[in-house]
Design an enzyme around this catalytic site. Structure first.
Site, PDB file in Angstrom:
ATOM      1  N   SER A   1      20.412  11.751  36.660  1.00  0.00           N
ATOM      2  CA  SER A   1      19.513  12.793  36.585  1.00  0.00           C
ATOM      3  C   SER A   1      19.970  14.323  35.894  1.00  0.00           C
ATOM      4  CB  SER A   1      18.856  13.136  37.952  1.00  0.00           C
ATOM      5  OG  SER A   1      17.871  14.209  37.884  1.00  0.00           O
TER       6      SER A   1
ATOM      7  N   TYR B   1      24.791  22.411  54.223  1.00  0.00           N
ATOM      8  CA  TYR B   1      24.118  21.679  53.559  1.00  0.00           C
ATOM      9  C   TYR B   1      23.117  22.348  52.618  1.00  0.00           C
ATOM     10  CZ  TYR B   1      21.638  17.415  52.360  1.00  0.00           C
ATOM     11  OH  TYR B   1      20.813  16.480  51.899  1.00  0.00           O
TER      12      TYR B   1
END
Length: 313
Positions: free
Chosen positions: A150, A170
């Site tokens: 991607s 995260y």
């Protein structure tokens, strides 16, 4: 003279006049979106297609109109499932001319696979790493591996020291970027290891498509991504950003897997049915980051991946 394809090309246009009778193809993620379209068009041109999916009931419903499709169960978030699916294929002993590693997840909340890996890296990269390497003996001479990556690889390079975010805060798209960079690097190293026996590997960006892949994204995040893509200056004088249809999105996979010369796409990253330029500029849309096709980085990821899954290929 060969035809020229681009952003708007569809799968049917790319494979026009191509006869795949006698070819065997494996596509992962055939329960929705790009995977279903990829399987459909390849079967329509005569290929014998094996489709892999986590939810077989969903896949059966989604692929009901595809003649001769064989389905196998594959949960890429489980190494046991990846190994079992690969072992069944190896036991059957039927070679493949093309493997398209299409399945994946995107921008998930923080979580771990059953094996303890961060969800996106574990599913998008490590699951395919184990599955593909375990069926490597089934790649026929002249065959190809196509990894779905991607433009999201531009969000982040891999982190070999903290792949599971044990020490790093995260962030959904940083994790996605790491996994998509890993998809490219895996193709680079798989290509290097297998090209002498006539097997090539490449990675592709399908384009911006509204599919189930974005199911974890809020509307706010979706709009932020669209704004960023729209405002970026297109590389190479390309037109402004616009969404692709699913047949347009799947076209680069089949172009790289069937139509493009193997030597042109082997070890490379493709987008819009062409080999992408190397671009290291945040202001430009399109292209591949240098770190994603770096040969030494690819070797290092391979070694780290073997260490993580406890298996040497």
């Amino acid at each position: 003279m060969s035809k020229t394809f681009g952003h708007d090309s569809t799968t049917d246009e790319v494979l026009e006049g191509v006869d795949l009778t006698g070819k065997r193809v494996l596509v992962t993620g055939v329960s929705a979106g790009l995977g279903v379209e990829t399987a459909r068009v390849l079967a329509a041109h005569g290929a014998q297609v094996t489709g892999a999916a986590r939810d077989l009931n969903k896949a059966k419903a989604a692929t009901a109109g595809i003649p001769g499709l064989e389905l196998i169960e594959l949960d890429l978030a489980s190494l046991a499932s990846a190994r079992a699916a690969a072992d069944r294929l190896v036991a059957a002993g039927k070679p493949f001319d093309l493997v398209i590693a299409n399945a994946g997840v995107m921008a998930t909340p923080f979580g771990k696979t059953v094996d303890g890996f961060e969800t996106q890296f574990g599913t998008n990269h490590l699951g395919h790493f184990v599955f593909v390497n375990r069926i490597a003996s089934l790649f026929a001479p002249g065959s190809r591996l196509v990894n779905l990556s991607s433009a999201g690889h531009r969000f982040s390079d891999i982190d070999l020291d903290d792949p599971n975010f044990d020490r790093t805060p995260y962030a959904e798209f940083i994790a996605y970027g790491r996994s998509k960079t890993a998809n490219v690097l895996f193709a680079v190293e798989f290509d290097r290891r297998n090209r002498d026996r006539g097997v090539r590997a490449t990675a592709v960006h399908p384009g911006g498509i509204q599919t189930e892949l974005g199911r974890y994204m809020t509307e706010e995040v979706r709009q932020q991504m669209l704004t960023a893509a729209t405002q970026a200056t297109p590389a190479g004088g390309a037109p402004a950003f616009r969404w692709k249809t699913i047949p347009q999105g799947a076209s680069t996979s089949v172009w790289a897997g069937v139509v493009a010369p193997a030597e042109a796409v082997g070890g490379r990253y493709c987008e819009d049915c062409h080999v992408a330029e190397v671009v290291d500029d945040d202001s430009l849309r399109g292209g591949v980051r240098p770190y994603a096709i770096d040969a030494e980085r690819a070797k290092a990821l391979w070694a780290r991946s073997e260490e993580m899954v406890g298996e040497v290929f």
